[in-house]
Scaffold this motif. Structure first.
Motif, PDB file in Angstrom:
ATOM      1  N   VAL A  19       0.932  -1.256  -0.123  1.00 56.27           N
ATOM      2  CA  VAL A  19       0.048   0.021  -0.025  1.00 56.27           C
ATOM      3  C   VAL A  19       0.909   1.395  -0.111  1.00 56.27           C
ATOM      4  N   ARG A  20       0.902   1.913  -1.062  1.00 54.18           N
ATOM      5  CA  ARG A  20       1.508   3.295  -1.294  1.00 54.18           C
ATOM      6  C   ARG A  20       3.044   3.100  -0.912  1.00 54.18           C
ATOM      7  N   GLY A  21       3.477   2.078  -1.701  1.00 52.27           N
ATOM      8  CA  GLY A  21       4.953   1.638  -1.581  1.00 52.27           C
ATOM      9  C   GLY A  21       5.569   0.813  -0.128  1.00 52.27           C
ATOM     10  N   ARG A  22       4.641   0.706   0.600  1.00 52.37           N
ATOM     11  CA  ARG A  22       4.887  -0.040   1.877  1.00 52.37           C
ATOM     12  C   ARG A  22       4.231  -1.193   2.171  1.00 52.37           C
ATOM     13  N   TYR A  23       4.745  -2.121   2.819  1.00 52.52           N
ATOM     14  CA  TYR A  23       4.067  -3.416   3.021  1.00 52.52           C
ATOM     15  C   TYR A  23       3.244  -3.289   4.282  1.00 52.52           C
ATOM     16  N   ARG A  24       2.037  -3.774   4.417  1.00 54.59           N
ATOM     17  CA  ARG A  24       1.154  -4.134   5.383  1.00 54.59           C
ATOM     18  C   ARG A  24       0.694  -5.263   5.787  1.00 54.59           C
ATOM     19  N   VAL A  41     -10.704  -9.003  11.555  1.00 55.42           N
ATOM     20  CA  VAL A  41      -9.389  -8.352  11.502  1.00 55.42           C
ATOM     21  C   VAL A  41      -9.169  -7.837  12.733  1.00 55.42           C
ATOM     22  N   LEU A  42      -7.996  -8.545  13.193  1.00 55.51           N
ATOM     23  CA  LEU A  42      -7.490  -8.516  14.439  1.00 55.51           C
ATOM     24  C   LEU A  42      -6.384  -7.376  14.597  1.00 55.51           C
ATOM     25  N   GLY A  43      -5.728  -6.920  13.479  1.00 57.54           N
ATOM     26  CA  GLY A  43      -4.923  -5.678  13.448  1.00 57.54           C
ATOM     27  C   GLY A  43      -3.910  -5.841  12.159  1.00 57.54           C
ATOM     28  N   GLU A  44      -3.461  -4.578  12.018  1.00 58.69           N
ATOM     29  CA  GLU A  44      -2.640  -4.257  10.794  1.00 58.69           C
ATOM     30  C   GLU A  44      -1.236  -3.600  11.075  1.00 58.69           C
ATOM     31  N   VAL A  45      -0.220  -4.179  10.639  1.00 55.19           N
ATOM     32  CA  VAL A  45       0.904  -3.590  11.055  1.00 55.19           C
ATOM     33  C   VAL A  45       1.984  -3.344  10.006  1.00 55.19           C
ATOM     34  N   GLY A  46       3.040  -2.403  10.182  1.00 58.36           N
ATOM     35  CA  GLY A  46       3.875  -2.477   9.021  1.00 58.36           C
ATOM     36  C   GLY A  46       5.055  -2.846   9.087  1.00 58.36           C
TER      37      GLY A  46
END
Length: 70
Positions: A19-24, A41-46
Motif C-alpha cells: 500500500v503506497r510503497g509500503r508493506y502492510r 480483522v485483529l490488526g494491521e501493522v507495518g
C-alpha cells in the motif's frame, strides 16, 4: 497477495499487501462455516517485528507457527 495461515487450525491468517510503497501485514481470524463463516480483522501493522508483537498480544501463535496458505 501472499497469505500465511496457522498450522494448527488454519483459522488465523496473515496477508501481505503493498500500500503506497509500503508493506502492510493484516492478521485475520476466520470463523468456521458452522458458525456462520466470516472474518474478523485483529490488526494491521507495518513491519515483521510489529507483526510478531501483534501475534503475541492477540493469539497464542508465533511466526514459526505460520505456514503458506494453499
Amino acid at each position: 497477495m501472499p497469505e500465511w495461515s496457522c498450522a494448527c487450525c488454519g483459522r488465523y491468517r496473515v496477508s501481505v499487501e503493498l500500500v503506497r510503497g509500503r508493506y502492510r501485514y493484516r492478521l485475520v481470524h476466520r470463523y468456521p462455516r458452522q458458525f456462520g463463516g466470516g472474518k474478523n480483522v485483529l490488526g494491521e501493522v507495518g513491519s515483521v517485528t510489529e507483526l510478531e508483537e501483534l501475534l503475541r498480544r492477540r493469539t497464542s501463535l508465533t511466526l514459526a507457527d505460520l505456514r503458506e496458505a494453499a
